[in-house]
Design a protein around this motif. Structure first.
Motif, PDB file in Angstrom:
ATOM      1  N   VAL A   1       0.942  -1.044  -0.021  1.00 33.03           N
ATOM      2  CA  VAL A   1      -0.049   0.129   0.052  1.00 33.03           C
ATOM      3  C   VAL A   1       0.684   1.044   0.030  1.00 33.03           C
ATOM      4  O   VAL A   1       1.440   1.603   1.137  1.00 33.03           O
ATOM      5  N   SER A   2       0.878   1.829  -1.087  1.00 32.37           N
ATOM      6  CA  SER A   2       2.175   2.851  -1.318  1.00 32.37           C
ATOM      7  C   SER A   2       1.661   4.207  -0.830  1.00 32.37           C
ATOM      8  O   SER A   2       0.602   4.549  -0.301  1.00 32.37           O
ATOM      9  N   SER A   3       2.840   5.029  -0.601  1.00 35.85           N
ATOM     10  CA  SER A   3       2.489   6.220   0.267  1.00 35.85           C
ATOM     11  C   SER A   3       2.941   7.531  -0.586  1.00 35.85           C
ATOM     12  O   SER A   3       4.114   7.645  -0.814  1.00 35.85           O
ATOM     13  N   PRO A   4       1.965   8.235  -0.918  1.00 35.64           N
ATOM     14  CA  PRO A   4       2.396   9.579  -1.687  1.00 35.64           C
ATOM     15  C   PRO A   4       3.311  10.574  -0.738  1.00 35.64           C
ATOM     16  O   PRO A   4       4.195  11.198  -1.255  1.00 35.64           O
ATOM     17  N   TYR A   5       3.440  10.197   0.562  1.00 37.62           N
ATOM     18  CA  TYR A   5       4.362  10.980   1.618  1.00 37.62           C
ATOM     19  C   TYR A   5       5.754  10.569   1.241  1.00 37.62           C
ATOM     20  O   TYR A   5       6.893  11.123   1.657  1.00 37.62           O
TER      21      TYR A   5
ATOM     22  N   THR B   1      11.277  13.257 -15.305  1.00 36.78           N
ATOM     23  CA  THR B   1      11.325  11.866 -15.838  1.00 36.78           C
ATOM     24  C   THR B   1      10.934  10.803 -14.874  1.00 36.78           C
ATOM     25  O   THR B   1      10.792   9.875 -15.310  1.00 36.78           O
ATOM     26  N   GLN B   2      10.771  11.064 -13.743  1.00 34.18           N
ATOM     27  CA  GLN B   2      10.272  10.041 -12.597  1.00 34.18           C
ATOM     28  C   GLN B   2       8.867   9.730 -12.524  1.00 34.18           C
ATOM     29  O   GLN B   2       8.150  10.865 -13.083  1.00 34.18           O
ATOM     30  N   ASN B   3       8.559   8.697 -12.350  1.00 30.41           N
ATOM     31  CA  ASN B   3       6.805   8.520 -12.452  1.00 30.41           C
ATOM     32  C   ASN B   3       6.603   8.427 -10.745  1.00 30.41           C
ATOM     33  O   ASN B   3       6.286   7.469 -10.084  1.00 30.41           O
ATOM     34  N   ASP B   4       6.738   9.576 -10.126  1.00 30.72           N
ATOM     35  CA  ASP B   4       6.555   9.793  -8.632  1.00 30.72           C
ATOM     36  C   ASP B   4       5.319  10.738  -8.412  1.00 30.72           C
ATOM     37  O   ASP B   4       4.649  11.070  -9.253  1.00 30.72           O
TER      38      ASP B   4
ATOM     39  N   LYS C   1       5.116  13.695  -7.300  1.00 27.50           N
ATOM     40  CA  LYS C   1       5.377  14.939  -7.712  1.00 27.50           C
ATOM     41  C   LYS C   1       5.036  14.973  -9.342  1.00 27.50           C
ATOM     42  O   LYS C   1       4.376  16.075  -9.579  1.00 27.50           O
ATOM     43  N   THR C   2       5.296  14.158 -10.153  1.00 28.81           N
ATOM     44  CA  THR C   2       4.701  14.095 -11.437  1.00 28.81           C
ATOM     45  C   THR C   2       3.220  13.784 -11.352  1.00 28.81           C
ATOM     46  O   THR C   2       2.740  14.451 -12.456  1.00 28.81           O
ATOM     47  N   VAL C   3       2.824  12.933 -10.544  1.00 31.79           N
ATOM     48  CA  VAL C   3       1.226  12.952 -10.528  1.00 31.79           C
ATOM     49  C   VAL C   3       0.615  14.401 -10.335  1.00 31.79           C
ATOM     50  O   VAL C   3      -0.271  14.742 -11.077  1.00 31.79           O
ATOM     51  N   GLU C   4       1.134  15.244  -9.600  1.00 30.39           N
ATOM     52  CA  GLU C   4       0.745  16.450  -9.252  1.00 30.39           C
ATOM     53  C   GLU C   4       1.035  17.514 -10.516  1.00 30.39           C
ATOM     54  O   GLU C   4       0.144  18.503 -10.794  1.00 30.39           O
ATOM     55  N   GLU C   5       2.175  17.027 -11.138  1.00 30.08           N
ATOM     56  CA  GLU C   5       2.314  17.889 -12.396  1.00 30.08           C
ATOM     57  C   GLU C   5       1.371  17.719 -13.547  1.00 30.08           C
ATOM     58  O   GLU C   5       0.936  18.753 -14.146  1.00 30.08           O
TER      59      GLU C   5
END
Length: 256
Positions: free
Chosen positions: A156-160, A217-220, A222-226
């Protein structure tokens, strides 16, 4: 490069093309579609989303294995299992690194959560000042996983921790989006779909970069928010519909 209006029209057209009941047949969303009871849909959906990495046929097969173990009645099973039931699951292999121990842990957590709440929605409610699901997912993690460390927490991944939390975001799209197209369920009525994001993985990330929607370049997270910033300009009321467009473009390899 397409301008804003051209890009919006192109993505609207693709979203419309793929957001049809035909989509269900080859997608893990078919698993919760086998149920009518809200809690069954939630449990089957959450389990299927949790194991959604790798080949889609393999994901569906593994999800069916979990359903079979639960007698094809997920809610009834998590509320009424016996210790003997759980013992028999412990050593089973389920899907890649998600094993019998993880599955039993989830079952116990579901039992506790549903003893205290009618729906998983209660754990994901958005607060007034929030603009996306990052805090909501973190609150859910705390309540669902509990404080005690367990190997299952990694599922269960964490955005934090800057994870894109692709699988939870996908599950949220299934539960929250209401558009009468027959794919997403829209059974959570207390959360507005305007807060949804795109489930970001290698494929949706690559397509988004090719289209100039994102530059990181990362799928993280911060990129979701971008990506949020752009898709919400295209449609502020239903940004997650563009998941269908990006997914469809990824499958057809139209942009390669």
């Amino acid at each position: 490069m397409l301008n804003f209006e051209e890009l919006k029209n192109f993505l609207d057209e693709k979203a419309d093309q793929y957001n049809t009941p035909d989509f269900i047949e080859n997608d893990p969303i078919q698993i919760p579609h086998r149920f009518a009871l809200k809690q069954d849909v939630e449990i089957a959906g959450f389990l299927s989303a949790t194991i959604s990495w790798g080949n889609r046929k393999a994901i569906i097969k593994s999800a069916e294995k979990m359903l079979a173990i639960m007698g094809n009645s997920p809610y009834d099973f998590v509320m009424n299992y016996s210790e003997k039931d759980l013992e028999s699951i412990q050593e089973k292999s389920i899907h890649r690194t998600f094993n019998g121990q993880d599955f039993t842990y989830f079952i116990k957590q579901f039992n506790r959560i549903y003893t205290e709440n009618k729906s998983l929605e209660d754990l994901f409610l958005i607060k007034d000042s929030e603009t996306n699901f990052s805090h909501s997912i973190e609150r859910f993690r705390t309540q669902f996983l509990g404080i005690e460390k367990h190997r299952t927490h990694k599922h269960v991944s964490s955005p934090y921790k800057n994870s894109s939390t692709k699988r939870i975001i996908m599950f949220l799209r299934w539960m929250v989006r209401q558009d009468k197209r027959g794919v997403d369920f829209g059974i959570w009525e207390n959360i507005d779909q305007k807060y949804l994001s795109i489930p970001l993985d290698v494929h949706t990330g690559n397509i988004s970069r090719k289209l100039g929607l994102i530059f990181r370049t990362q799928n993280d997270w911060k990129t979701v928010e971008e990506l949020d910033l752009v898709i919400r300009k295209f449609d502020e009321k239903d940004p997650a519909k563009y998941d269908f467009a990006l997914f469809g473009l990824g499958v057809t390899k139209e942009l390669l």
